[in-house]
Write a protein that holds these residues in place. Structure first.
Motif, mmCIF file in Angstrom:
data_model
loop_
_atom_site.group_PDB
_atom_site.id
_atom_site.type_symbol
_atom_site.label_atom_id
_atom_site.label_comp_id
_atom_site.label_asym_id
_atom_site.label_seq_id
_atom_site.Cartn_x
_atom_site.Cartn_y
_atom_site.Cartn_z
ATOM 1 N N LYS A 59 0.822 -1.224 0.000
ATOM 2 C CA LYS A 59 0.000 0.000 0.000
ATOM 3 C C LYS A 59 0.851 1.267 0.000
ATOM 4 N N SER A 60 2.128 1.179 0.450
ATOM 5 C CA SER A 60 2.982 2.368 0.450
ATOM 6 C C SER A 60 3.271 2.848 -0.973
ATOM 7 N N PHE A 61 3.322 1.910 -1.910
ATOM 8 C CA PHE A 61 3.587 2.276 -3.301
ATOM 9 C C PHE A 61 2.392 2.988 -3.932
ATOM 10 N N GLN A 62 1.233 2.895 -3.270
ATOM 11 C CA GLN A 62 0.022 3.505 -3.807
ATOM 12 C C GLN A 62 -0.225 4.897 -3.235
ATOM 13 N N ILE A 63 0.591 5.322 -2.266
ATOM 14 C CA ILE A 63 0.447 6.665 -1.712
ATOM 15 C C ILE A 63 0.884 7.662 -2.773
ATOM 16 N N PRO A 64 0.059 8.682 -3.072
ATOM 17 C CA PRO A 64 0.415 9.655 -4.121
ATOM 18 C C PRO A 64 1.776 10.293 -3.864
ATOM 19 N N GLY A 65 2.661 10.236 -4.868
ATOM 20 C CA GLY A 65 3.976 10.846 -4.771
ATOM 21 C C GLY A 65 4.997 10.030 -4.015
ATOM 22 N N MET A 66 4.575 8.912 -3.400
ATOM 23 C CA MET A 66 5.496 8.122 -2.586
ATOM 24 C C MET A 66 6.332 7.178 -3.427
ATOM 25 N N GLY A 67 5.780 6.668 -4.504
ATOM 26 C CA GLY A 67 6.481 5.655 -5.288
ATOM 27 C C GLY A 67 7.879 6.069 -5.696
ATOM 28 N N GLN A 68 8.040 7.314 -6.163
ATOM 29 C CA GLN A 68 9.354 7.783 -6.612
ATOM 30 C C GLN A 68 10.321 7.984 -5.454
ATOM 31 N N GLN A 69 9.771 8.133 -4.253
ATOM 32 C CA GLN A 69 10.620 8.350 -3.083
ATOM 33 C C GLN A 69 11.107 7.046 -2.450
ATOM 34 N N LEU A 70 10.479 5.933 -2.840
ATOM 35 C CA LEU A 70 10.841 4.645 -2.245
ATOM 36 C C LEU A 70 12.081 4.084 -2.935
ATOM 37 N N THR A 71 13.248 4.609 -2.531
ATOM 38 C CA THR A 71 14.535 4.128 -3.035
ATOM 39 C C THR A 71 15.326 3.559 -1.875
ATOM 40 N N THR A 72 16.284 2.718 -2.185
ATOM 41 C CA THR A 72 17.138 2.164 -1.129
ATOM 42 C C THR A 72 17.911 3.280 -0.429
ATOM 43 N N GLU A 73 18.340 4.277 -1.198
ATOM 44 C CA GLU A 73 19.069 5.399 -0.613
ATOM 45 C C GLU A 73 18.227 6.116 0.439
ATOM 46 N N ASN A 74 16.947 6.374 0.144
ATOM 47 C CA ASN A 74 16.082 7.075 1.087
ATOM 48 C C ASN A 74 15.757 6.211 2.308
ATOM 49 N N LEU A 75 15.646 4.909 2.102
ATOM 50 C CA LEU A 75 15.435 4.012 3.245
ATOM 51 C C LEU A 75 16.629 4.082 4.200
ATOM 52 N N ASN A 113 26.825 1.830 -6.674
ATOM 53 C CA ASN A 113 25.832 1.503 -7.695
ATOM 54 C C ASN A 113 24.722 2.543 -7.697
ATOM 55 N N SER A 114 24.487 3.156 -8.863
ATOM 56 C CA SER A 114 23.472 4.210 -8.958
ATOM 57 C C SER A 114 22.065 3.677 -8.722
ATOM 58 N N GLU A 115 21.905 2.342 -8.794
ATOM 59 C CA GLU A 115 20.574 1.769 -8.586
ATOM 60 C C GLU A 115 20.061 2.013 -7.165
ATOM 61 N N LEU A 116 20.956 2.362 -6.251
ATOM 62 C CA LEU A 116 20.514 2.702 -4.899
ATOM 63 C C LEU A 116 19.543 3.875 -4.918
ATOM 64 N N ARG A 117 19.658 4.718 -5.949
ATOM 65 C CA ARG A 117 18.825 5.913 -6.033
ATOM 66 C C ARG A 117 17.588 5.694 -6.915
ATOM 67 N N HIS A 118 17.480 4.512 -7.507
ATOM 68 C CA HIS A 118 16.333 4.233 -8.371
ATOM 69 C C HIS A 118 15.132 3.808 -7.545
ATOM 70 N N PRO A 119 13.927 4.175 -7.956
ATOM 71 C CA PRO A 119 12.725 3.719 -7.243
ATOM 72 C C PRO A 119 12.638 2.190 -7.227
ATOM 73 N N LEU A 120 12.223 1.659 -6.101
ATOM 74 C CA LEU A 120 12.088 0.207 -5.964
ATOM 75 C C LEU A 120 10.788 -0.252 -6.620
ATOM 76 N N PRO A 121 10.762 -1.488 -7.136
ATOM 77 C CA PRO A 121 9.541 -1.978 -7.793
ATOM 78 C C PRO A 121 8.515 -2.434 -6.749
ATOM 79 N N PRO A 122 7.231 -2.212 -7.001
ATOM 80 C CA PRO A 122 6.201 -2.706 -6.072
ATOM 81 C C PRO A 122 6.256 -4.226 -5.988
ATOM 82 N N PRO A 123 5.879 -4.793 -4.864
ATOM 83 C CA PRO A 123 5.906 -6.264 -4.739
ATOM 84 C C PRO A 123 4.846 -6.911 -5.631
ATOM 85 N N GLN A 124 5.194 -8.075 -6.124
ATOM 86 C CA GLN A 124 4.286 -8.819 -6.989
ATOM 87 C C GLN A 124 3.793 -10.065 -6.255
ATOM 88 N N ASP A 125 2.494 -10.166 -6.123
ATOM 89 C CA ASP A 125 1.860 -11.347 -5.519
ATOM 90 C C ASP A 125 2.250 -11.557 -4.055
#
Length: 300
Positions: free
Chosen positions: A43-59, A87-99
Motif C-alpha cells: 500500500k505504500s507504493f500507492q500513496i500519491p507521490g510516494m512511489g518515486q521516493q521509495l529508493t534504497t538510498e532514502n530508506l 551503484n546508482s541503482e541505490l537511487r532508483h525507485p524500488l519496484p512494487p511487490p508482486q503477488d
C-alpha cells in the motif's frame, strides 16, 4: 548513526513520513551483525507521490545511514547489487511487490576498520573470558559510582539538616529556664557540626567530579567502542590495570562516604537529642518555678 552500537532488533521498527508509516526496518538479523532488512508494504507504493521516493538510498537515510556505508544490497526477487555504495541503482525507485504483501530489501554494510581481521595475522583470538572480565570490572565500577551518587544526594540533605541545627537558637523562655549543663551539652554537640562540615564538603566535591576525569572518560569510550562490541584494541593488559586502579579508587571513595555519612548522622542525632533534653528540662523547670510561686502566694 553508529551502527556498531545499534542493538539487534527484537521486532520490526516503523519508519514514518509525515506521521504515516511507509516501511519497517529490522537491524542485525541473527548471525549478521552488519546487515539490516527493510520491509515495504504494497500500500505504500500507492500513496500519491510516494512511489518515486521509495529508493534504497532514502530508506538508508531514514535510519541515519549513507550509501557509502553499503557493501551490497538486493531486493526480493533480484540478484545482489551494488558494491561499496557506488551503484546508482541505490537511487532508483524500488519496484512494487508482486503477488506478496511486502517488498523486502536486504542491505549489507561494510564492517568498521577495527572489525576487519587482518588477512595474515599470527595473533591469537582474544578469549571471550577476557572480554567478560573487562566488562565485569567496568560494570562493578558503574555499580560503585551509583552507590557514591546515592551517598552524595543523602549527604547534601544531611549537610542542610546539620547546618540548620547548628544555627538553631533558644527562645527567651528556654534561655531563662534551661539548665546550664544542658546548654553546655547542646553547644558541645553543635561544635562537632563545624568540625564535620569540611569532611562533608570534601566528599560531595569528590563524588561530583568523580565521573568527569579524563582517565575515566577514556575508559568509558573504550568500553562503548571496543569492549562491549568485542573489537580488539592495543594495550589491553594496560587497560586491565587502569580498570583495577579505578575500581580501587571507587571502593575507597564509597567506603569513605559511608564513614562520613554515619559520623554526620550520629552528630546530627546528638545535636537534636541534646536540644530535646534541654527543652524538656527547661519546660519542667519552668513548671516547677511557677508551682513554687503559686504556693508562696497561697501562704501569704
Amino acid at each position: 548513526m553508529n551502527f556498531s552500537e545499534q542493538p539487534p532488533s527484537k521486532q520490526w521498527a516503523a519508519l514514518t513520513y509525515r506521521g504515516e508509516k511507509f516501511a519497517e526496518v529490522w537491524f542485525k538479523p541473527e548471525g549478521e551483525p552488519f546487515a539490516l532488512t527493510f520491509r515495504i508494504p504494497q500500500k505504500s507504493f500507492q500513496i500519491p507521490g510516494m512511489g518515486q521516493q521509495l529508493t534504497t538510498e532514502n530508506l538508508l537515510k531514514a535510519v541515519g545511514l549513507t550509501t557509502e556505508e553499503v557493501e551490497s544490497w538486493r531486493h526480493e526477487g533480484a540478484s545482489p547489487s551494488g558494491r561499496n555504495g557506488s551503484n546508482s541503482e541505490l537511487r532508483h525507485p524500488l519496484p512494487p511487490p508482486q503477488d506478496v504483501t511486502h517488498l523486502s530489501v536486504y542491505v549489507s554494510l561494510q564492517p568498521p576498520p577495527q572489525a576487519v581481521a587482518p588477512k595474515e595475522s599470527c595473533e591469537p583470538a582474544i578469549p571471550e573470558a577476557k572480554w567478560q572480565d573487562l566488562e565485569a570490572r567496568w560494570n562493578t565500577i558503574l555499580g560503585l559510582e551509583a552507590s557514591v551518587e546515592t551517598l552524595r544526594i543523602s549527604m547534601e540533605s544531611l549537610r542542610a539538616e546539620m547546618e540548620a541545627s547548628s544555627r538553631k537558637t533558644l527562645t527567651s523562655e528556654e534561655k531563662v529556664h534551661a539548665l546550664g549543663a544542658d546548654v553546655a551539652q547542646w553547644n558541645k554537640a553543635k561544635g562537632r557540626v563545624h568540625f564535620a562540615q569540611p569532611k562533608v564538603r570534601e566528599f560531595i566535591h569528590r563524588a561530583t567530579w568523580a565521573t568527569g576525569t579524563p582517565e575515566r572518560k577514556k575508559l568509558e569510550e573504550l568500553f562503548k567502542n571496543h569492549i562491549r562490541p568485542r573489537i580488539p584494541f592495543p594495550q589491553m593488559d594496560h587497560v586491565v590495570e587502569q580498570l583495577e586502579n579505578l575500581l580501587k579508587d571507587r571502593q575507597v571513595l564509597a567506603a569513605h562516604g559511608v564513614s562520613v555519612y554515619q559520623e554526620c548522622k550520629s552528630i546530627s542525632a546528638d545535636v537534636q537529642g541534646a536540644l530535646r533534653t534541654l527543652q524538656s528540662n527547661a519546660a519542667a523547670n519552668a513548671t516547677k518555678k511557677k508551682g513554687a510561686t503559686g504556693a508562696r502566694g497561697k501562704h501569704f
